[in-house]
Write an enzyme that holds these catalytic residues in place. Structure first.
Site, PDB file in Angstrom:
ATOM      1  N   TYR A   1      -2.567  -1.580  10.320  1.00 35.02           N
ATOM      2  CA  TYR A   1      -2.618  -1.870   8.888  1.00 35.02           C
ATOM      3  C   TYR A   1      -1.401  -1.274   8.185  1.00 35.02           C
ATOM      4  CZ  TYR A   1      -4.008  -1.543   3.977  1.00 35.02           C
ATOM      5  OH  TYR A   1      -4.023  -1.624   2.602  1.00 35.02           O
TER       6      TYR A   1
ATOM      7  N   SER B   1       0.857  -1.185   0.000  1.00 38.35           N
ATOM      8  CA  SER B   1       0.000   0.000   0.000  1.00 38.35           C
ATOM      9  C   SER B   1       0.887   1.228   0.000  1.00 38.35           C
ATOM     10  CB  SER B   1      -0.878   0.012   1.258  1.00 38.35           C
ATOM     11  OG  SER B   1      -1.537   1.255   1.421  1.00 38.35           O
TER      12      SER B   1
END
Length: 252
Positions: free
Chosen positions: A151, A138
């Site tokens: 995360y 990400s």
């Protein structure tokens, strides 16, 4: 990467980026196998894409990973591409007492899942004439979203793991790529994300990703993720504050 003639396994292929990527690669003449926990969802995707296949997989369960890998290798001996896409993203409250279940599930799914899945298939991939491991991280691996600290941390860890893995496999037939999406219109954090105008439209993301995937790039990046990818470094603390302040202001 050659975008046709592969046998590709994608974890978390029932929705969002995983499904869209699976369908894009399926239409380009690849045998695509998707996985996930929800059999009904997987059946729906396969029904909509004749020729695609699925295997049930609980990415948090090491035994399920081993079982899925054995089934894959037995049924698809030419399997040569693994895309570690499965992931979860939830607010975790790093400013206070965290929810043990949330942080444990996030680390197990987003970090241990790809490590274990690759481990279960790596010797098979090494035996192929040409193979790929593609780890989906990400933009938040480089500049974190404070609201989802765990995360972001798992994606940063997976980025680091990918660097090591790429180095260690440098003299094999296995190439290791990193795909780092920006904020994309999916339901990763709920239905509202799919229509958030601040997020990159899913089809636009897939089109640009496929274009980059078809090159020799080891990092598969869209233009929208560039400011996050390039933010890592001596000023990342300052940029983290600026990035999160900007998002907080935009939410009001």
């Amino acid at each position: 990467m050659n975008l046709t003639g592969n046998t590709i396994f994608i974890t978390g292929g029932g929705s969002g980026i995983g499904r869209a990527l699976a369908e894009a690669l399926h239409t380009r003449g690849n045998q695509v196998i998707i996985s996930g926990r929800r059999k009904g969802v997987l059946e729906e995707v396969v029904k909509a894409n004749p020729g695609m296949d699925f295997v049930e997989l609980d990415i948090e369960n090491p035994a399920s990973i081993v079982s899925a890998a054995e089934k894959l290798v037995a049924k698809y001996p030419t399997l040569n591409v693994l895309i570690n896409n499965a992931g979860i993203m939830k607010p975790d409250g790093a400013e206070g007492v965290v929810d043990e279940a949330v942080v444990t599930s996030t680390v197990t799914t987003n970090l241990l899942g790809p490590i274990r899945m690759t481990s279960a298939l790596i010797e098979h991939l090494k035996a192929q004439p040409s193979a790929y491991v593609i780890n989906v991280t990400s933009g938040l691996a480089f500049i974190p979203l404070a609201l989802t600290a765990t995360y972001s941390a798992t994606k940063a860890a997976l980025h680091s793991y990918t660097l090591s893995q790429r180095y260690l496999l440098r003299n094999t037939n296995v190439k290791v790529l990193e795909l780092a999406p920006p904020y994309v219109q999916t339901e990763l954090m709920g239905p509202g994300q799919a229509s958030d105008p601040r997020a990159m439209p899913l089809q636009e993301f897939i089109d640009e990703t496929i274009q980059v995937l078809g090159t020799d790039a080891i990092e598969v990046l869209t233009q929208r993720v560039g400011f996050l990818r390039n933010g890592a470094g001596p000023k990342d603390s300052e940029l983290t504050a600026q990035f999160n302040d900007m998002l907080a202001e935009g939410a009001h």
